[in-house]
Design an enzyme around this catalytic site. Structure first.
Site, PDB file in Angstrom:
ATOM      1  N   GLY A 210       0.827  -1.207   0.000  1.00 22.77           N
ATOM      2  CA  GLY A 210       0.000   0.000   0.000  1.00 22.77           C
ATOM      3  C   GLY A 210       0.852   1.243   0.000  1.00 22.77           C
ATOM      4  CB  SER A 211      -0.028   4.669   0.940  1.00 28.29           C
ATOM      5  OG  SER A 211      -0.427   4.533   2.289  1.00 28.29           O
ATOM      6  N   GLY A 214       0.699   4.800   4.959  1.00 28.07           N
ATOM      7  CA  GLY A 214       0.075   3.699   5.699  1.00 28.07           C
ATOM      8  C   GLY A 214       1.118   2.714   6.217  1.00 28.07           C
ATOM      9  N   GLY A 215       2.061   2.352   5.348  1.00 32.19           N
ATOM     10  CA  GLY A 215       3.095   1.391   5.729  1.00 32.19           C
ATOM     11  C   GLY A 215       3.995   1.928   6.837  1.00 32.19           C
ATOM     12  CD  GLU A 234       4.985  -4.076  -3.571  1.00 34.26           C
ATOM     13  OE1 GLU A 234       4.676  -5.272  -3.540  1.00 34.26           O
ATOM     14  OE2 GLU A 234       4.587  -3.282  -4.437  1.00 34.26           O
ATOM     15  CB  CYS A 271       3.608  -1.654  -6.935  1.00 32.56           C
ATOM     16  SG  CYS A 271       3.413  -3.351  -7.440  1.00 32.56           S
TER      17      CYS A 271
HETATM   18  P1  NAP Z   1      -3.267   2.476   1.924  1.00 31.18           P
HETATM   19  O1  NAP Z   1      -3.964   3.752   2.190  1.00 31.18           O
HETATM   20  O2  NAP Z   1      -1.856   2.393   2.339  1.00 31.18           O
HETATM   21  O3  NAP Z   1      -4.104   1.312   2.637  1.00 31.18           O
HETATM   22  C1  NAP Z   1      -3.700  -0.051   2.611  1.00 31.18           C
HETATM   23  C2  NAP Z   1      -4.267  -0.767   3.821  1.00 31.18           C
HETATM   24  O4  NAP Z   1      -3.622  -0.295   5.005  1.00 31.18           O
HETATM   25  C3  NAP Z   1      -5.752  -0.540   4.032  1.00 31.18           C
HETATM   26  O5  NAP Z   1      -6.321  -1.708   4.581  1.00 31.18           O
HETATM   27  C4  NAP Z   1      -5.772   0.581   5.048  1.00 31.18           C
HETATM   28  O6  NAP Z   1      -6.928   0.556   5.799  1.00 31.18           O
HETATM   29  C5  NAP Z   1      -4.569   0.259   5.911  1.00 31.18           C
HETATM   30  N1  NAP Z   1      -3.975   1.448   6.502  1.00 31.18           N
HETATM   31  C6  NAP Z   1      -3.526   2.535   5.845  1.00 31.18           C
HETATM   32  N2  NAP Z   1      -3.007   3.423   6.688  1.00 31.18           N
HETATM   33  C7  NAP Z   1      -3.137   2.897   7.922  1.00 31.18           C
HETATM   34  C8  NAP Z   1      -2.792   3.343   9.228  1.00 31.18           C
HETATM   35  N3  NAP Z   1      -2.221   4.534   9.430  1.00 31.18           N
HETATM   36  N4  NAP Z   1      -3.060   2.548  10.271  1.00 31.18           N
HETATM   37  C9  NAP Z   1      -3.658   1.351  10.087  1.00 31.18           C
HETATM   38  N5  NAP Z   1      -4.024   0.874   8.885  1.00 31.18           N
HETATM   39  C10 NAP Z   1      -3.761   1.633   7.807  1.00 31.18           C
HETATM   40  O7  NAP Z   1      -3.334   2.099   0.392  1.00 31.18           O
HETATM   41  P2  NAP Z   1      -4.540   2.152  -0.654  1.00 31.18           P
HETATM   42  O8  NAP Z   1      -5.815   2.443   0.023  1.00 31.18           O
HETATM   43  O9  NAP Z   1      -4.481   0.921  -1.433  1.00 31.18           O
HETATM   44  O10 NAP Z   1      -4.167   3.307  -1.661  1.00 31.18           O
HETATM   45  C11 NAP Z   1      -3.803   4.591  -1.250  1.00 31.18           C
HETATM   46  C12 NAP Z   1      -2.447   4.939  -1.826  1.00 31.18           C
HETATM   47  O11 NAP Z   1      -1.536   3.859  -1.612  1.00 31.18           O
HETATM   48  C13 NAP Z   1      -2.412   5.133  -3.322  1.00 31.18           C
HETATM   49  O12 NAP Z   1      -2.776   6.407  -3.703  1.00 31.18           O
HETATM   50  C14 NAP Z   1      -0.978   4.810  -3.643  1.00 31.18           C
HETATM   51  O13 NAP Z   1      -0.182   5.936  -3.455  1.00 31.18           O
HETATM   52  C15 NAP Z   1      -0.581   3.773  -2.658  1.00 31.18           C
HETATM   53  N6  NAP Z   1      -0.548   2.378  -3.162  1.00 31.18           N
HETATM   54  C16 NAP Z   1       0.645   1.841  -3.443  1.00 31.18           C
HETATM   55  C17 NAP Z   1       0.718   0.532  -3.868  1.00 31.18           C
HETATM   56  C18 NAP Z   1       2.029  -0.100  -4.137  1.00 31.18           C
HETATM   57  O14 NAP Z   1       2.045  -1.186  -4.671  1.00 31.18           O
HETATM   58  N7  NAP Z   1       3.106   0.475  -3.729  1.00 31.18           N
HETATM   59  C19 NAP Z   1      -0.415  -0.221  -4.034  1.00 31.18           C
HETATM   60  C20 NAP Z   1      -1.645   0.345  -3.735  1.00 31.18           C
HETATM   61  C21 NAP Z   1      -1.688   1.656  -3.286  1.00 31.18           C
HETATM   62  P3  NAP Z   1      -7.959   1.787   5.690  1.00 31.18           P
HETATM   63  O15 NAP Z   1      -8.238   1.992   4.232  1.00 31.18           O
HETATM   64  O16 NAP Z   1      -9.100   1.300   6.474  1.00 31.18           O
HETATM   65  O17 NAP Z   1      -7.240   2.942   6.279  1.00 31.18           O
END
Ligand code: NAP
Length: 478
Positions: A210-211, A214-215, A234, A271
């Protein structure tokens, strides 16, 4: 969307983890046919429910039935590949060194190095691969293959699909005698759900895609535990494409077409989507970049996965095009009412090197062009990228100083270096590596795609002078 998401309570998360912990020992001790049989039946289950699952995925993601059906195929292939690897003994490898008589260091006791599963794994599904990096995706398959139960944190971008895949998996588990607890799922939109899960004392490792934000937040939580655990995250990548003069001269037009399609593929929500093009100044490069801009203007990406991802893309593009160092090359304007349009900007190489914000991933169809004045400058730009899942090098066929230098720099920052084609598309094989220095991965010595992913969830134990019965059982006590 949010009406369809359930919020798992802390008590429900505790129960799910506790069921996983209860069966962790039995699953760790399960034999190869039990594990591989389960993985194969899960693959069969996905295929048997293809029509309903793909339709559901399409409603929730806008990725289109063709792409989603292909992704389901890849996910089934991945489950079977891990099953084959389990049957071939990948999860049960030992190093057996008989005792050597005599004084140390040459002499030593009998050492039997075995690998044991870590225990329950918390797995955060990704939004952008609703099958391949979600409920039964690579992280789940590799953890199950290693002998670890998995507690899935479903992604809120595809809640109904997650529940349907999990229901199918539960039916398969019942039919194959795999106990409840080997596969569990929690869901919710509040950060508390994920935080509660990774803080649980019985969780032994966390896998995340994910982001960066978040990570990073989850890693902090994990480090704050009384017993910090491995975090396989990742977190983002800008995947440079290095187009050397020979490639640009000989195949510029074809490469411009290929690269534009790769940048726009899946609306740039991979990604491995190319985010920066590194070239050397020259007339052929100018022509190539012009062709690329035209080809990008001709692309028509579909909509994005969630309003949040769309908002982040629009903000990222707005920040980039208004940056003093950026010059826009594509003509399309973003309009929040319509699908995103591809974005290409040129940035001076030294500005790219000195402004870290220009090197942040923009998740979506956006790319920066750099025209370096020398090979040294091009290497400096690559170095500035820091960590990335991939670097693609076009034109390094000659065994010369230029190729050597660029390939060395590429290997220094990337987990995968390609010399043909584009990085979007990751083969699931034994030699694959999907990782790289931070932020591509929080554990760059590991991969989240390919059969070696299983080793993230195994921990070595050296058994010194084991009793005969233990050695005969390859170090598995019971
Ligand atoms: P995300 O916001 O990082 O969320 C991924 C997971 O982690 C979700 O289940 C989210 O739950 C959880 N999460 C996120 N922040 C958290 C925190 N502070 N504490 C606890 N849990 C947390 O990713 P996304 O929703 O897929 O996409 C958002 C952004 O992530 C995109 O705009 C992009 O920049 C990036 N992304 C990158 C990749 C990659 O492969 N590198 C892939 C997908 C997305 P909640 O939604 O309930 O918060």
């Amino acid at each position: 969307m949010s009406q369809t998401i359930r919020e798992s309570s802390s008590a429900e998360i505790d129960s799910a983890v506790s069921r996983a912990a209860t069966v962790a020992h039995a699953w760790a001790a399960s034999d190869a046919p039990t594990r591989s049989g389960f993985l194969r039946r899960l693959a069969d289950g996905l295929e048997a429910e293809r029509d309903q699952l793909v339709a559901l995925a399409n409603e929730e993601t806008s990725l289109g039935p063709a792409r989603l059906s292909g992704e389901l195929d890849r996910t089934a292939f991945q489950l079977r590949a891990f099953a084959d690897a389990v049957d071939a003994g990948e999860a049960f490898q030992v190093i057996d060194e008989p005792a050597v008589p005599g004084a140390p260091p040459a002499g030593h006791p009998h050492l039997l190095r075995v690998n044991i599963p870590l225990g329950p794994v918390a797995m955060f599904a990704a939004s952008n691969f609703p099958f391949a990096f979600s409920v039964l995706g690579g992280d789940t398959a590799s953890a199950l293959a290693a002998g670890c139960p998995v507690v899935i944190k479903a992604h809120p971008a595809h809640p109904r699909l997650s529940r349907a895949v999990f229901a199918m998996a539960s039916t398969v588990a019942d039919a194959t005698g795999v106990p409840q607890g080997v596969l569990e799922m929690v869901e919710g939109t509040s950060k508390e759900v994920g935080i509660h899960l990774v803080r649980h004392s019985a969780i032994a490792a966390v896998a995340f895609t994910g982001s960066l934000a978040g990570g990073t937040a989850l890693q902090k939580e994990i480090q704050g535990r009384e017993n910090p655990i491995p975090f396989f995250g990742e977190l983002g990548s800008i995947n440079p494409i290095v187009a050397l003069p020979v490639a640009v001269r000989e195949k510029g037009q074809e490469l411009a077409k290929t690269l534009a399609a790769s940048i726009a593929l899946g609306c740039g929500q991979f990604c491995t989507s190319p985010g920066v093009l590194l070239t050397l100044q020259g007339e052929a490069t100018d022509r190539f970049v012009q062709q690329l801009a035209q080809e990008m203007d001709a692309q028509a990406p579909h909509g994005m996965l969630t309003p949040g991802i769309r908002k982040a893309f629009d903000e990222g593009v707005a920040r980039l095009v208004s940056h003093a160092a950026a010059r826009r090359l594509t003509t399309g304007e973003q309009n929040a009412e319509k699908h995103p349009v591809p974005n290409l900007v040129e940035v001076d190489v030294q500005e790219f090197i000195s402004h870290p914000e220009l090197r942040h991933e923009i998740f979506g169809p956006s790319c920066i062009v750099i025209k370096a004045g020398s090979l040294h400058e091009l290497q400096q730009a690559l170095q500035a990228v820091g960590g990335t899942l991939t670097v693609t090098v076009w034109g390094a066929e000659a065994d010369d100083r230029e190729s050597h230098a660029v390939v060395r720099s590429a290997m220094h920052v990337a987990g995968r270096v390609l010399f043909a084609g584009v990085p979007t598309g990751v083969a699931v094989t034994r030699a694959q590596h999907h990782g790289g220095p931070w932020p591509a991965s929080t554990a760059p010595q590991t991969t989240s795609v390919g059969l070696m992913a299983m080793h993230r969830f195994l921990r070595p134990v050296a058994l010194q002078d084991p009793p005969a019965w233990l050695a005969a059982r390859a170090g598995i006590p019971c």
